[in-house]
Design a protein around this motif. Structure first.
Motif, short mmCIF file in Angstrom:
data_model
loop_
_atom_site.label_atom_id
_atom_site.label_comp_id
_atom_site.label_asym_id
_atom_site.label_seq_id
_atom_site.Cartn_x
_atom_site.Cartn_y
_atom_site.Cartn_z
N LEU A 330 27.96 -2.09 53.50
CA LEU A 330 26.97 -3.02 53.07
C LEU A 330 26.21 -4.03 54.21
CD1 LEU A 330 29.30 -4.45 50.35
CD2 LEU A 330 27.67 -2.61 50.05
N THR A 331 24.92 -4.27 53.92
CA THR A 331 24.19 -4.86 55.10
C THR A 331 23.95 -6.50 54.58
OG1 THR A 331 22.81 -2.88 55.22
CG2 THR A 331 22.15 -4.80 56.03
N LYS A 332 24.69 -7.41 55.44
CA LYS A 332 24.64 -8.78 55.21
C LYS A 332 23.12 -8.88 55.37
CE LYS A 332 26.20 -13.30 57.32
NZ LYS A 332 26.77 -13.92 58.44
N GLY A 333 22.78 -10.25 54.46
CA GLY A 333 21.45 -10.43 54.42
C GLY A 333 20.28 -9.86 53.60
N GLY A 339 20.62 1.84 46.87
CA GLY A 339 21.21 2.46 48.01
C GLY A 339 22.48 2.15 48.42
N LEU A 340 23.41 1.67 47.50
CA LEU A 340 24.75 1.24 47.69
C LEU A 340 25.71 2.38 47.82
CD1 LEU A 340 25.17 -1.50 45.16
CD2 LEU A 340 25.13 -1.90 47.66
N PRO A 341 26.67 2.33 48.73
CA PRO A 341 27.58 3.40 48.86
C PRO A 341 28.10 3.99 47.55
CG PRO A 341 27.89 1.67 50.58
CD PRO A 341 26.91 1.29 49.53
N THR A 342 28.61 5.10 47.40
CA THR A 342 29.28 5.67 46.30
C THR A 342 30.54 4.70 46.04
OG1 THR A 342 28.38 7.74 46.52
CG2 THR A 342 30.21 7.74 45.07
N GLY A 343 31.01 4.35 44.84
CA GLY A 343 32.03 3.79 44.46
C GLY A 343 32.03 2.07 44.42
N VAL A 344 30.93 1.59 45.01
CA VAL A 344 30.69 0.02 44.79
C VAL A 344 30.42 -0.39 43.48
CG1 VAL A 344 29.51 -1.83 45.74
CG2 VAL A 344 30.14 0.08 47.31
N ARG A 345 31.16 -1.10 42.92
CA ARG A 345 30.91 -1.71 41.48
C ARG A 345 29.84 -2.87 41.64
NH1 ARG A 345 35.78 -4.72 38.40
NH2 ARG A 345 35.10 -4.93 36.37
N VAL A 346 28.88 -2.63 40.48
CA VAL A 346 27.91 -3.63 40.53
C VAL A 346 27.67 -4.12 39.35
CG1 VAL A 346 25.18 -3.76 40.70
CG2 VAL A 346 26.35 -1.94 42.00
N ILE A 347 27.76 -5.51 39.30
CA ILE A 347 27.87 -6.45 38.15
C ILE A 347 26.75 -7.40 38.35
CG2 ILE A 347 29.33 -8.09 36.58
CD1 ILE A 347 31.87 -6.97 38.18
N ALA A 348 26.01 -7.69 37.14
CA ALA A 348 24.83 -8.37 37.05
C ALA A 348 24.99 -9.63 36.10
CB ALA A 348 23.43 -7.56 36.91
N GLN A 373 12.97 -1.76 39.12
CA GLN A 373 13.09 -1.81 37.75
C GLN A 373 14.32 -1.17 37.38
OE1 GLN A 373 9.70 -0.96 35.06
NE2 GLN A 373 8.42 -0.24 37.04
N LEU A 374 15.08 -2.00 36.51
CA LEU A 374 16.47 -1.36 36.10
C LEU A 374 16.16 -0.25 35.37
CD1 LEU A 374 19.51 -2.16 35.53
CD2 LEU A 374 18.54 -3.42 33.62
N GLY A 375 17.24 0.76 35.58
CA GLY A 375 17.14 2.08 34.95
C GLY A 375 16.14 3.07 35.44
N VAL A 376 15.27 2.78 36.36
CA VAL A 376 14.55 3.52 37.04
C VAL A 376 14.80 3.46 38.50
CG1 VAL A 376 12.07 3.86 37.72
CG2 VAL A 376 12.57 2.98 35.50
N ASP A 377 14.98 2.44 39.17
CA ASP A 377 15.08 2.51 40.47
C ASP A 377 16.44 2.23 41.09
OD1 ASP A 377 12.51 2.89 41.31
OD2 ASP A 377 12.19 0.66 40.47
N PHE A 378 17.47 1.87 39.95
CA PHE A 378 18.86 1.27 40.20
C PHE A 378 19.38 1.22 39.00
CE2 PHE A 378 16.65 -2.82 39.79
CZ PHE A 378 17.36 -3.51 39.10
N ALA A 379 20.75 1.14 38.93
CA ALA A 379 21.70 1.05 37.62
C ALA A 379 22.62 -0.17 38.09
CB ALA A 379 22.35 2.40 37.61
N VAL A 380 22.91 -0.81 36.74
CA VAL A 380 24.13 -1.79 36.86
C VAL A 380 25.33 -1.24 36.16
CG1 VAL A 380 24.69 -4.03 35.91
CG2 VAL A 380 22.43 -3.81 37.07
#
Length: 576
Positions: A330-333, A339-348, A373-380
């Motif tokens: 993960l990149t600070k700042g 582009g998150l590493p596999t296995g990282v949990r994302v909660i919004a 855009q959610l569902g196009v460029d990334f997932a939660v």
């Protein structure tokens, strides 16, 4: 009739060493004034002794609390401060309560805790005695000293290591029964606040280490309060840690693009760099959950994360260090959901569900994405209420703007459910002969904290202004000349007439200057003052002062006692 048997407090005999100057280590009004007015003295960090006047006030607060508990059918008992560690192991809290739990070992190597609260002990006390549904519901309470090993005791009585507290515990066979008593306790706590003269609000709150999912805190409003609260004119009120709100976000309507943002590592810098409001950005926070898994939380850039909400959701949430961020990829700042590493949990945060275009970090130093855009460029992976609501957000019940305030927590009520009865095997025989765990409630009131809260709200530059309900004495009679053939005897006769009428009276017969006595009278905060001087006596009058309003007037000597007694009676009636 007043709590304390009528009698004249002769200040010449009273241990009442008032201070002229503010103590250097006292930061807030209640701390300064309780020390200066000789209500208490510091023994060690977070530990105080209560001097005679302060102890009189504490006893009155205790009595008000006791009367309200008795009025709703609670029964008083007394439990020990010293609690065997075995009970805390049974509940599972010995290892999870944290370093605030004061622990000790006796000569036989047995471990104990100095009780910060008594859920374990009351459950153990009753589990072998309350065996039938016919014995329930029942509510038991006590008032005793509690202990917490605060890492940084401060603000006098507001964050101490030793404090006086009332806690009550109720046992039920049904949720309906618990709700009925919970409501009665809530109403009783409101009456306690009113009788103490507090401006207050009951707010939705987190249950913390006590447990349960339903809780209300009773907050005395004060700028010096450590807790933030939000409230609405519709009646909604909650601690900022748990408050929900309607959030207005401003999407940055632009095509998806990767933008160079060198040196832009904060939301404020990003908003300035792109000339957009912070509400158009998304803040990403990297941490680990209770199992140590890397987790990214996404919230509106205009808000902060509620650590309480995050911890409740994940069991625990700990922000990653710079080294841990790097190890997790993960990149600070510049953290974001793309582009998150596999296995990282994302909660919004749920407020972001309506945001059509996101401005987020690119997980690459010096770059952000716009128009994502959610569902196009990334997932939660998951949606949850994560943000800390703030002043001006929309009320969750009526959408009108919320108002922020600060508060001092003086009491809290909890619906515990079966948290302790399950873990400690506290069961009763139901009507159908089955064994069921008690359904429990818990109700805490800070006696010493409410003393400080009253002073925070009731003071001026001269000192404390005690509400009549808990003042150390209701009237002070001040002879300006002590030992003089006429003044002191006339003043003493006034004091005796007031005492005979059931009024609590202090008599300032110290051989001090008039100015010193006047300053002390205001500092200590006696509600009513009667001053007897030589010239006034010759004219047949005495001077009267109402401490709260500052009103001064002259009263005929022969009717002064009757007039002041009637004022005291009226003030007492108004405080009930």
């Amino acid at each position: 009739m007043p709590l304390i048997t009528p009698g004249i407090l002769r200040l010449s005999k009273l241990y009442c060493p008032t201070l002229k100057e503010d103590p250097t280590d006292a930061d807030i009004a209640s701390h300064r004034l309780l020390l200066r007015a000789a209500m208490m003295r510091r023994i060690s960090a977070g530990i105080y002794a209560f001097l005679p006047l302060g102890y009189r006030v504490l006893r009155k607060i205790e009595q008000i609390v006791r009367e309200e508990m008795d009025a709703i059918g609670c029964q008083e008992l007394l439990m020990p401060i010293l609690q065997p560690a075995e009970l805390w192991h049974e509940s599972g809290r010995w290892d999870v309560y944290g370093p605030e739990l004061m622990r000790l070992v006796d000569r036989h190597e047995h471990c104990y805790a100095l009780g910060p609260t008594h859920e374990e002990l009351i459950t153990a006390l009753t589990r072998d005695e309350l065996r039938s549904y016919k014995q329930l519901p029942i509510s038991l309470y006590h008032m005793h000293w509690k202990y917490r090993d605060e890492v940084r005791p401060r603000f006098g009585l507001l964050r101490g290591r030793e404090f006086l507290m009332k806690d009550a515990y109720s046992f039920h066979t049904s949720q309906e029964s618990l709700q009925e008593h919970y409501d009665a306790q809530t109403q009783a706590y409101g009456r306690i606040c009113n009788r103490l003269g507090l401006a207050w609000r009951g707010v939705e709150a987190d249950s913390g280490q006590i447990g349960g999912k339903v809780s209300i805190e009773f907050m005395a409003l004060a700028e010096t309060g450590e807790a933030g609260i939000l409230y609405c004119e519709c009646g909604f009120a909650a601690n900022t840690e748990v408050a929900t709100a309607h959030i207005e976000l401003t999407p940055h309507m632009t095509p998806f693009a990767k933008v160079a943002t060198p040196g832009v590592e904060t939301i404020a810098d990003l908003a300035t760099f792109l000339s957009i409001p912070s509400s158009a950005t998304v803040k990403a926070l990297g941490g680990s959950d209770a199992k140590g898994r890397a987790t990214v939380l996404l919230i509106p850039g205009s808000h902060e994360l509620s650590e309480v909400k995050a911890a409740n959701l994940l069991g625990a949430f700990t922000m990653l260090t710079d080294e841990e961020m790097l190890a997790a990829g993960l990149t600070k700042g510049y953290l974001g959901p793309i582009g998150l590493p596999t296995g990282v949990r994302v909660i919004a945060d749920t407020a972001l569900q309506g945001l059509t275009h996101w401005v987020v970090g690119a997980n690459e130093a010096g770059y952000h994405f716009v128009g994502a855009q959610l569902g196009v460029d990334f997932a939660v992976n998951e949606w949850a209420d994560l943000l800390e609501a703030q002043d001006g957000d929309g009320c969750p019940e009526c959408c009108k703007p919320l108002t922020a305030a600060r508060g001092i927590e003086v009491g809290q009520v909890f619906q515990l459910g079966t948290k302790y009865s399950e873990s400690m095997h506290a069961r009763y025989m139901a009507e159908d002969n089955s064994e069921l765990p008690f359904i429990m409630g818990c109700y805490g009131w800070g006696v010493t904290r409410s003393l400080a809260a009253v002073v925070e709200q009731h003071n001026d530059k001269g000192g404390i202004i005690w509400p009549i309900s808990i003042c150390p004495a209701e009237v002070v009679v001040i002879p300006l000349l002590v030992g003089e053939s006429a003044v002191e005897p006339a003043a003493l006769q006034l004091a005796e007439l007031l005492s005979a009428a059931g009024i609590e009276v202090a008599f300032d017969d110290r051989p001090e200057r008039a100015g010193f006595k006047f300053n002390d009278a205001d500092l200590i905060g006696w509600p009513f003052q009667l001053v007897v001087g030589k010239r006034g006596l010759e004219a047949g009058i005495v001077e009267f002062k109402d401490r709260a309003s500052g009103e001064r007037r002259e009263l005929p000597l022969d009717t002064a006692a009757t007039t002041v007694a009637e004022l005291v009676y009226a003030a007492r009636a108004a405080s009930l």
